[in-house]
Design a protein around this motif. Structure first.
Motif, PDB file in Angstrom:
ATOM      1  N   ARG A  28      -3.055   9.485  13.203  1.00 53.65           N
ATOM      2  CA  ARG A  28      -3.067  10.892  12.767  1.00 53.65           C
ATOM      3  C   ARG A  28      -3.841  11.107  11.472  1.00 53.65           C
ATOM      4  NH1 ARG A  28       3.186  12.582  14.032  1.00 53.65           N
ATOM      5  NH2 ARG A  28       3.039  12.224  16.287  1.00 53.65           N
ATOM      6  N   LYS A  29      -3.888  10.082  10.644  1.00 51.55           N
ATOM      7  CA  LYS A  29      -4.625  10.222   9.391  1.00 51.55           C
ATOM      8  C   LYS A  29      -5.165   8.858   8.970  1.00 51.55           C
ATOM      9  CE  LYS A  29      -0.963   9.510   5.987  1.00 51.55           C
ATOM     10  NZ  LYS A  29      -0.302  10.043   4.822  1.00 51.55           N
ATOM     11  N   THR A  30      -6.189   8.921   8.167  1.00 50.16           N
ATOM     12  CA  THR A  30      -6.735   7.692   7.603  1.00 50.16           C
ATOM     13  C   THR A  30      -5.879   7.321   6.412  1.00 50.16           C
ATOM     14  OG1 THR A  30      -8.935   8.298   8.345  1.00 50.16           O
ATOM     15  CG2 THR A  30      -8.811   6.654   6.622  1.00 50.16           C
ATOM     16  N   ARG A  31      -5.455   6.066   6.376  1.00 48.14           N
ATOM     17  CA  ARG A  31      -4.567   5.609   5.316  1.00 48.14           C
ATOM     18  C   ARG A  31      -5.048   4.261   4.796  1.00 48.14           C
ATOM     19  NH1 ARG A  31       0.397   5.303   5.532  1.00 48.14           N
ATOM     20  NH2 ARG A  31       0.782   6.894   7.099  1.00 48.14           N
ATOM     21  N   PRO A  32      -4.565   3.859   3.634  1.00 40.16           N
ATOM     22  CA  PRO A  32      -4.897   2.512   3.180  1.00 40.16           C
ATOM     23  C   PRO A  32      -4.221   1.482   4.088  1.00 40.16           C
ATOM     24  CG  PRO A  32      -3.812   3.783   1.426  1.00 40.16           C
ATOM     25  CD  PRO A  32      -3.770   4.602   2.665  1.00 40.16           C
ATOM     26  N   VAL A  33      -4.976   0.459   4.402  1.00 44.89           N
ATOM     27  CA  VAL A  33      -4.469  -0.644   5.213  1.00 44.89           C
ATOM     28  C   VAL A  33      -4.952  -1.948   4.606  1.00 44.89           C
ATOM     29  CG1 VAL A  33      -4.385   0.678   7.380  1.00 44.89           C
ATOM     30  CG2 VAL A  33      -6.449  -0.621   6.798  1.00 44.89           C
ATOM     31  N   CYS A  34      -4.251  -3.003   4.946  1.00 43.81           N
ATOM     32  CA  CYS A  34      -4.606  -4.339   4.467  1.00 43.81           C
ATOM     33  C   CYS A  34      -5.004  -5.203   5.663  1.00 43.81           C
ATOM     34  CB  CYS A  34      -3.400  -4.942   3.759  1.00 43.81           C
ATOM     35  SG  CYS A  34      -3.591  -6.662   3.310  1.00 43.81           S
ATOM     36  N   VAL A  48      -9.572  -8.186  13.952  1.00 40.84           N
ATOM     37  CA  VAL A  48      -8.875  -7.991  12.690  1.00 40.84           C
ATOM     38  C   VAL A  48      -7.437  -7.560  12.969  1.00 40.84           C
ATOM     39  CG1 VAL A  48     -10.871  -7.524  11.221  1.00 40.84           C
ATOM     40  CG2 VAL A  48      -9.871  -5.667  12.511  1.00 40.84           C
ATOM     41  N   PHE A  49      -6.528  -8.098  12.209  1.00 39.51           N
ATOM     42  CA  PHE A  49      -5.112  -7.750  12.273  1.00 39.51           C
ATOM     43  C   PHE A  49      -4.832  -6.900  11.038  1.00 39.51           C
ATOM     44  CE2 PHE A  49      -5.645 -11.266  15.017  1.00 39.51           C
ATOM     45  CZ  PHE A  49      -4.643 -11.202  15.967  1.00 39.51           C
ATOM     46  N   ILE A  50      -4.444  -5.653  11.283  1.00 42.36           N
ATOM     47  CA  ILE A  50      -4.402  -4.626  10.251  1.00 42.36           C
ATOM     48  C   ILE A  50      -2.960  -4.183  10.009  1.00 42.36           C
ATOM     49  CG2 ILE A  50      -5.205  -2.304   9.674  1.00 42.36           C
ATOM     50  CD1 ILE A  50      -7.528  -2.849  11.728  1.00 42.36           C
ATOM     51  N   LEU A  51      -2.559  -4.171   8.725  1.00 43.33           N
ATOM     52  CA  LEU A  51      -1.217  -3.745   8.329  1.00 43.33           C
ATOM     53  C   LEU A  51      -1.302  -2.449   7.530  1.00 43.33           C
ATOM     54  CD1 LEU A  51       0.165  -7.173   7.050  1.00 43.33           C
ATOM     55  CD2 LEU A  51       0.536  -6.112   9.290  1.00 43.33           C
ATOM     56  N   PRO A  52      -0.426  -1.491   7.821  1.00 42.34           N
ATOM     57  CA  PRO A  52      -0.462  -0.221   7.086  1.00 42.34           C
ATOM     58  C   PRO A  52       0.194  -0.331   5.709  1.00 42.34           C
ATOM     59  CG  PRO A  52       1.349  -0.197   8.627  1.00 42.34           C
ATOM     60  CD  PRO A  52       0.612  -1.499   8.850  1.00 42.34           C
ATOM     61  N   ILE A  53      -0.308   0.464   4.792  1.00 45.68           N
ATOM     62  CA  ILE A  53       0.286   0.609   3.464  1.00 45.68           C
ATOM     63  C   ILE A  53       0.836   2.031   3.394  1.00 45.68           C
ATOM     64  CG2 ILE A  53      -0.133   0.585   0.971  1.00 45.68           C
ATOM     65  CD1 ILE A  53      -2.515  -1.320   1.558  1.00 45.68           C
ATOM     66  N   THR A  54       2.091   2.149   3.014  1.00 44.82           N
ATOM     67  CA  THR A  54       2.739   3.462   3.001  1.00 44.82           C
ATOM     68  C   THR A  54       3.473   3.697   1.689  1.00 44.82           C
ATOM     69  OG1 THR A  54       4.290   4.906   4.189  1.00 44.82           O
ATOM     70  CG2 THR A  54       4.817   2.553   4.154  1.00 44.82           C
ATOM     71  N   THR A  55       3.645   4.973   1.359  1.00 44.09           N
ATOM     72  CA  THR A  55       4.439   5.335   0.185  1.00 44.09           C
ATOM     73  C   THR A  55       5.862   5.730   0.594  1.00 44.09           C
ATOM     74  OG1 THR A  55       3.648   7.624   0.306  1.00 44.09           O
ATOM     75  CG2 THR A  55       2.430   6.110  -1.143  1.00 44.09           C
ATOM     76  N   ILE A  65       6.786  -5.533   2.590  1.00 44.55           N
ATOM     77  CA  ILE A  65       6.644  -6.143   1.261  1.00 44.55           C
ATOM     78  C   ILE A  65       6.239  -5.019   0.321  1.00 44.55           C
ATOM     79  CG2 ILE A  65       5.276  -7.698  -0.179  1.00 44.55           C
ATOM     80  CD1 ILE A  65       4.850  -9.485   2.179  1.00 44.55           C
ATOM     81  N   GLU A  66       6.930  -4.908  -0.783  1.00 40.78           N
ATOM     82  CA  GLU A  66       6.530  -3.901  -1.761  1.00 40.78           C
ATOM     83  C   GLU A  66       5.271  -4.389  -2.488  1.00 40.78           C
ATOM     84  OE1 GLU A  66       8.250  -0.921  -5.188  1.00 40.78           O
ATOM     85  OE2 GLU A  66       9.585  -2.443  -4.355  1.00 40.78           O
ATOM     86  N   VAL A  67       4.363  -3.476  -2.711  1.00 43.32           N
ATOM     87  CA  VAL A  67       3.110  -3.790  -3.403  1.00 43.32           C
ATOM     88  C   VAL A  67       3.371  -3.703  -4.906  1.00 43.32           C
ATOM     89  CG1 VAL A  67       0.698  -3.139  -3.754  1.00 43.32           C
ATOM     90  CG2 VAL A  67       1.766  -2.824  -1.499  1.00 43.32           C
ATOM     91  N   PRO A  68       3.209  -4.816  -5.627  1.00 43.09           N
ATOM     92  CA  PRO A  68       3.396  -4.757  -7.075  1.00 43.09           C
ATOM     93  C   PRO A  68       2.375  -3.804  -7.722  1.00 43.09           C
ATOM     94  CG  PRO A  68       3.349  -7.034  -6.310  1.00 43.09           C
ATOM     95  CD  PRO A  68       2.922  -6.168  -5.155  1.00 43.09           C
ATOM     96  N   LEU A  77      -5.511   1.806  -5.849  1.00 45.15           N
ATOM     97  CA  LEU A  77      -4.539   2.784  -5.363  1.00 45.15           C
ATOM     98  C   LEU A  77      -3.712   3.306  -6.534  1.00 45.15           C
ATOM     99  CD1 LEU A  77      -3.297   0.926  -2.152  1.00 45.15           C
ATOM    100  CD2 LEU A  77      -4.952   2.793  -2.292  1.00 45.15           C
ATOM    101  N   ASP A  78      -3.109   4.478  -6.345  1.00 48.51           N
ATOM    102  CA  ASP A  78      -2.274   5.059  -7.397  1.00 48.51           C
ATOM    103  C   ASP A  78      -1.225   4.044  -7.851  1.00 48.51           C
ATOM    104  OD1 ASP A  78      -3.567   7.502  -7.261  1.00 48.51           O
ATOM    105  OD2 ASP A  78      -2.130   8.352  -5.847  1.00 48.51           O
ATOM    106  N   THR A  79      -1.038   3.953  -9.138  1.00 50.91           N
ATOM    107  CA  THR A  79      -0.052   3.010  -9.671  1.00 50.91           C
ATOM    108  C   THR A  79       1.269   3.681 -10.019  1.00 50.91           C
ATOM    109  OG1 THR A  79      -0.967   3.289 -11.886  1.00 50.91           O
ATOM    110  CG2 THR A  79      -1.806   1.440 -10.579  1.00 50.91           C
TER     111      THR A  79
END
Length: 138
Positions: A28-34, A48-55, A65-68, A77-79
Motif C-alpha cells: 500500500r505504501k513505500t516504506r523503509p525496509v532492510c 533478496v529477502f526483505i524485512l519491513p521497518i515500522t514505527t 527487533i527494535e532499531v537502536p 531515519l528519524d531518531t
C-alpha cells in the motif's frame, strides 16, 4: 546495477501478509525496509529477502527487533520515533526483474554488528517455522 547487501535500507512497497490474504498484490505504501539476505542464483539473478521497518509497536505475539537510535541515525531515519524490524514477515523479490522495486538506491546501511543480530534472529525464527514469506519472485 549494484547488488544490495545485507543491512542496507531501502524504500520498498512491502506487501504484508494481511494484505496478500485479501487479494492485494502491491504494497500500500513505500516504506523503509532492510535487506536481510541476498542469494545469487545460478542463472545470475539475485533473490533478496526483505524485512519491513515500522514505527507501530509490535503486538506481543509478533517477532521483531527494535532499531537502536544510533542505527536509525546511521541509515538516515528519524531518531525521535521508535522503530522495529519485523522478523516474522518477509518479502522475497528478484532484484533484476522486480516490477515493484523502483528506487534501488540505499538510504543507508546498518552496522555489521546490528546486521548480524538481525540475521541470526531471522535464522532462528525461520528454523522454528515462525516466519511468513510472501514470494514476489514472479
Amino acid at each position: 546495477m549494484n547488488r544490495p547487501t545485507a543491512g542496507e535500507v531501502f524504500r520498498y512497497p512491502f506487501l504484508w501478509k494481511r494484505e496478500q490474504l485479501t487479494g492485494e498484490t502491491e504494497g500500500r505504501k513505500t516504506r523503509p525496509v532492510c535487506i536481510a539476505v541476498t542469494v545469487a542464483r545460478a542463472d545470475g539473478e539475485t533473490v533478496v529477502f526483505i524485512l519491513p521497518i515500522t514505527t507501530q509497536p509490535p503486538l506481543p505475539s509478533r517477532k521483531s527487533i527494535e532499531v537502536p537510535q544510533i542505527e536509525s541515525q546511521r541509515v538516515g531515519l528519524d531518531t525521535h520515533v521508535r522503530k522495529w524490524i519485523m522478523l516474522d514477515e518477509i518479502n522475497t523479490d528478484i532484484l533484476e526483474r522486480s516490477y515493484v522495486w523502483e528506487d534501488r538506491t540505499p538510504i543507508g546501511a546498518f552496522s555489521s554488528a546490528f546486521t548480524s543480530r538481525i540475521q541470526s534472529s531471522l535464522i532462528a525464527l525461520a528454523r522454528s517455522g515462525g516466519a511468513s514469506v510472501i514470494d514476489r519472485l514472479k
